[in-house]
Each structure stands twice: as structure tokens, then as C-alpha cells.
Write an enzyme that holds these catalytic residues in place. Structure first.
Site, PDB file in Angstrom:
ATOM      1  N   TRP A   9     -18.118   2.599  -5.200  1.00  0.00           N
ATOM      2  CA  TRP A   9     -17.757   2.284  -6.582  1.00  0.00           C
ATOM      3  C   TRP A   9     -16.524   3.026  -7.060  1.00  0.00           C
ATOM      4  O   TRP A   9     -15.687   2.469  -7.768  1.00  0.00           O
ATOM      5  CB  TRP A   9     -18.942   2.499  -7.525  1.00  0.00           C
ATOM      6  CG  TRP A   9     -19.953   1.408  -7.346  1.00  0.00           C
ATOM      7  CD1 TRP A   9     -21.237   1.544  -6.889  1.00  0.00           C
ATOM      8  CD2 TRP A   9     -19.768   0.005  -7.572  1.00  0.00           C
ATOM      9  NE1 TRP A   9     -21.842   0.310  -6.818  1.00  0.00           N
ATOM     10  CE2 TRP A   9     -20.969  -0.643  -7.230  1.00  0.00           C
ATOM     11  CE3 TRP A   9     -18.688  -0.762  -8.018  1.00  0.00           C
ATOM     12  CZ2 TRP A   9     -21.120  -2.036  -7.329  1.00  0.00           C
ATOM     13  CZ3 TRP A   9     -18.844  -2.145  -8.121  1.00  0.00           C
ATOM     14  CH2 TRP A   9     -20.054  -2.761  -7.775  1.00  0.00           C
ATOM     15  N   ASP A  32     -18.181   7.355 -14.516  1.00  0.00           N
ATOM     16  CA  ASP A  32     -19.014   6.169 -14.373  1.00  0.00           C
ATOM     17  C   ASP A  32     -20.423   6.643 -14.038  1.00  0.00           C
ATOM     18  O   ASP A  32     -20.667   7.168 -12.954  1.00  0.00           O
ATOM     19  CB  ASP A  32     -18.448   5.288 -13.247  1.00  0.00           C
ATOM     20  CG  ASP A  32     -19.308   4.073 -12.939  1.00  0.00           C
ATOM     21  OD1 ASP A  32     -20.400   3.930 -13.532  1.00  0.00           O
ATOM     22  OD2 ASP A  32     -18.890   3.259 -12.084  1.00  0.00           O
ATOM     23  N   LYS A  37     -28.767  -0.960 -14.213  1.00  0.00           N
ATOM     24  CA  LYS A  37     -29.382  -0.074 -13.237  1.00  0.00           C
ATOM     25  C   LYS A  37     -30.530   0.698 -13.901  1.00  0.00           C
ATOM     26  O   LYS A  37     -31.667   0.596 -13.507  1.00  0.00           O
ATOM     27  CB  LYS A  37     -28.358   0.905 -12.645  1.00  0.00           C
ATOM     28  CG  LYS A  37     -27.039   0.275 -12.191  1.00  0.00           C
ATOM     29  CD  LYS A  37     -27.206  -0.669 -11.032  1.00  0.00           C
ATOM     30  CE  LYS A  37     -25.993  -1.509 -10.671  1.00  0.00           C
ATOM     31  NZ  LYS A  37     -24.691  -0.918 -10.601  1.00  0.00           N
TER      32      LYS A  37
END
Ligand code: PLP
Length: 366
Positions: free
Chosen positions: A102, A177, A201
Site C-alpha cells: 500500500w 494511512d 477494514k
């Protein structure tokens, strides 16, 4: 029929209590006779839902008053570009820490979103083969950079900064993040310039992204950035610049209230540590049948990756586990193996059931 436990990395498991409430309120929200998803975002009812979601988030994470909270769309992926578009005007450089899938994606997308150079401050792939995380002391940061970007928990590679990075005074704002770990443990929001997280999530359904922004940074947002991508424009319109993702915000609000009934993020951290320890003990205690090569201090408490080292056997593991009610254990498409995502809403019983299945599978195939 076994109880089903859902180990999906995202969209992921939601608390059963939240889904029951949503079901009860589905057709008639709070005696209004209309569903939340058909309600004006400017109605008093929805404004109250939004207000309480924000207040609950502030309470749970102890968000200081000089931080604004936005509920945006576009996922964490949109934030990769938005942080660069909004905060790098007039700067020559952004520092980017790459520790897995990511943060690598964020790095590439930031490159397309600003004239500033995206400087690779550290790379966990080349330095540690994604089996450990570069400590903050090894990050190559310039005090003149616009900001420093990193990912707290790498959802795909199964790595997590167990000790949350913090920069010393005089260094640029830290942008993080936290998509796959927000609200899984206490954090000090004041250590960050911006925190963002896609909801699907650990917080709600897909479609809403939480952004927590230190107020002074809004001064940096250039007018040339179109309003829908401009944090300042969203803040000035109290999150109502355009229609927010009303239903996902409502569900996220229910999750935030549920978290408080569970004892908040401190209690979550305690349970999350127990769940992760159970799984890593099962892996490490399998005599090499199950493997996870990540340094113990960098192992994720949210996404536990493991493999037998045999792709065919891994495939069978995921298939047979699914038949036993342990769903969505297949690893990420490029990494293979297995991944057990054990977010806040995964009960400890789900992890116990998985550990039992692992032992059983090893007895039959080891
Ligand atoms: C899932 C994930 C993303 C991407 O989220 P989208 O909502 O699909 O844009 C980004 N960062 C992390 C850490 C993630 O886990």
C-alpha cells in the site's frame, strides 16, 4: 451448519450487534418512517447521525480540538493523491516510506499528483525484504519536505509498526494511512499532521474514508485544487460540499458506538494482542509446517499472513477451512498463501476456531 467466521481483509467483518441494529432500522429510522439511505443529507436526522459519528470518533481517539474530521469518498486510494495535491504546493519534496504494497501504491500515485519530488525516505523491500520495518531513525527525512507519508499497517504484507512512529519537533508533518488498523489501539493524534483510513477494514462498509486533519495544514490547500478534492472546501462546507456517503457513515457511526460499549480502543488493543498472539503462537509452534518470516516486532496484529510453503496445500487449506465456516482466508493475489484478517469485529472465538483448524489440517497433511 458451523458458525461462520469471516477473515476477509476488506470489506471485512462487522460486529453482529451493529448489523442487527441496522436491520431493525432498515425501513424506518428512529420513527421517521423512512430509511437512512433515502434521507436528505441535510435533514436534521442525518445531521445528527454525522454529528454523533464525529463526536464518538473524537472521544475514542481523543482527537484534539485543533483537528478537523472529514468523512470523504474515494477510498484510501483517493487520499494518496489528495494529500499530495493539497499539501505540497510550494514545496520541492515529499518524503515517502515504502514498507509494502500500500505504501508503494501511495508512492506511485503521489508521483502523479504533484510537481514535488517524491523522495524514497526508506524502503522495507530492498532493506528488509518486507520481513521487517525500517525504524524512524533510518528514515531519510528533510526538514524542508512538505510532509512524510507512511502506512501504519501493511494489509497485504502483514507488517505493522507495533510502536507507532513519531517525528521529533521541527520535522515536517507526519501523514499516515491507517486504513487497516484505525481504532485497533490507542494512538496520539497530536503526533500526526493527517490520519486517513478507508472504512471497510476496521470501521464500516466501503464507501467512506475518515480523514483527520490538523487545522493549520488547511491553509496549504491551494484554490487551484477542485473543490471535491480540496480538504479546505470540504471543511468550509462542514462536510456537505457534496453528498457524503450517508449510509456507510451511518453504519460507521453504529460501529463507533459499539466500540464504546466494548470499552474503547484500549480494551480493543488488549483483545487484538491476544488474538494475534494466539495465531502467531500456532504458526511458530507448528514445527515449520506453517511459516511467517516477519520479525516478531513487525508482525501485524490485524492481518496475519502464513503459508505452508506449498501452493497446492495452501489452496486446499483455504478451501477446507471455508467448508468449516472459516471464510476468506486466501492470501492476497500476488503473495499467495493465507491471510487471516482479525480486525476489531473478529471475536476471539473465531481465532480459536482457526487455531483448532490449523492443528487439525496439520495432523492430516503434515
Ligand atoms: C485497503 C487499503 C487501501 C485501499 O483502500 P481503497 O478503499 O480500496 O482505496 C489503502 N491503504 C491500506 C493500508 C489498505 O489496507
Amino acid at each position: 451448519m458451523n458458525t461462520v467466521y469471516n477473515f476477509s481483509a476488506g470489506p471485512a467483518v462487522l460486529p453482529a450487534a451493529v448489523l442487527h441494529t441496522a436491520q431493525q432500522e432498515m425501513l424506518d429510522y428512529n420513527g421517521t418512517g423512512i430509511p437512512v439511505m433515502s434521507m436528505s443529507h441535510r435533514s436534521a436526522e442525518f445531521q445528527s447521525i454525522l454529528y454523533h459519528a464525529e463526536q464518538d470518533l473524537r472521544l475514542l481517539l481523543n482527537v484534539p480540538d485543533n483537528y478537523k474530521i472529514l468523512f470523504l469518498q474515494g477510498g484510501a486510494s483517493a487520499q494518496f493523491s489528495q494529500v499530495a495535491m493539497n499539501f505540497s504546493h510550494g514545496f520541492k519534496r515529499i518524503d515517502s516510506v515504502v514498507t509494502g504494497n500500500w505504501s508503494q501504491t501511495a508512492h506511485r500515485q503521489m508521483e502523479k499528483s504533484t510537481a514535488a519530488e517524491i523522495h524514497l525516505a526508506a524502503h522495507g523491500g530492498t532493506q528488509y525484504d518486507y520481513c521487517d520495518l525500517p525504524p524512524v531513525s533510518e528514515w531519510d527525512i528533510s526538514k524542508d519536505s512538505a510532509f512524510v507519508h507512511f502506512v501504519a499497517n501493511e494489509t497485504v504484507h502483514g507488517l505493522q509498526y507495533r510502536q507507532m512512529p513519531k517525528l521529533s519537533d521541527g520535522l515536517p508533518p507526519l501523514i499516515c494511512d491507517m486504513s487497516s488498523e484505525i481504532l485497533s489501539r490507542p494512538i496520539d493524534v497530536a503526533d500526526f499532521g493527517v490520519i486517513y483510513a478507508g472504512a471497510q477494514k476496521n470501521l464500516g462498509p466501503a464507501g467512506v474514508t475518515i480523514v483527520i486533519i490538523r487545522e493549520d495544514l488547511l491553509e496549504r490547500c491551494p484554490d487551484s485544487v477542485p473543490a471535491v478534492w480540496n480538504y479546505k472546501a470540504h471543511v468550509e462546507k462542514q462536510g456537505m460540499y457534496n453528498t457524503p456517503a450517508t449510509y456507510p457513515i451511518y453504519i460507521a457511526g453504529l460501529v463507533l458506538r459499539w466500540l464504546q460499549t466494548q470499552g474503547g480502543v484500549g480494551q480493543m488493543a488488549f483483545i487484538n494482542r491476544r488474538k494475534a498472539d494466539m495465531l502467531y503462537r500456532a504458526i511458530d509452534g507448528s514445527g515449520g509446517f506453517y511459516r511467517n518470516a516477519i520479525h516478531p516486532d513487525a508482525r501485524s496484529q490485524m492481518n496475519v499472513i502464513f503459508s505452508t510453503g506449498d501452493a497446492g496445500l495452501d489452496e486446499r487449506f483455504a478451501q477446507e477451512a471455508a467448508l468449516c465456516g472459516l471464510r476468506q482466508l486466501k492470501g492476497y493475489k500476488t503473495l499467495g498463501g493465507m491471510r487471516a484478517s482479525i480486525y476489531n469485529a473478529m471475536p476471539i472465538e473465531g481465532v480459536s476456531a482457526l487455531v483448532e483448524f490449523m492443528a487439525d489440517f496439520q495432523r492430516k497433511n503434515g
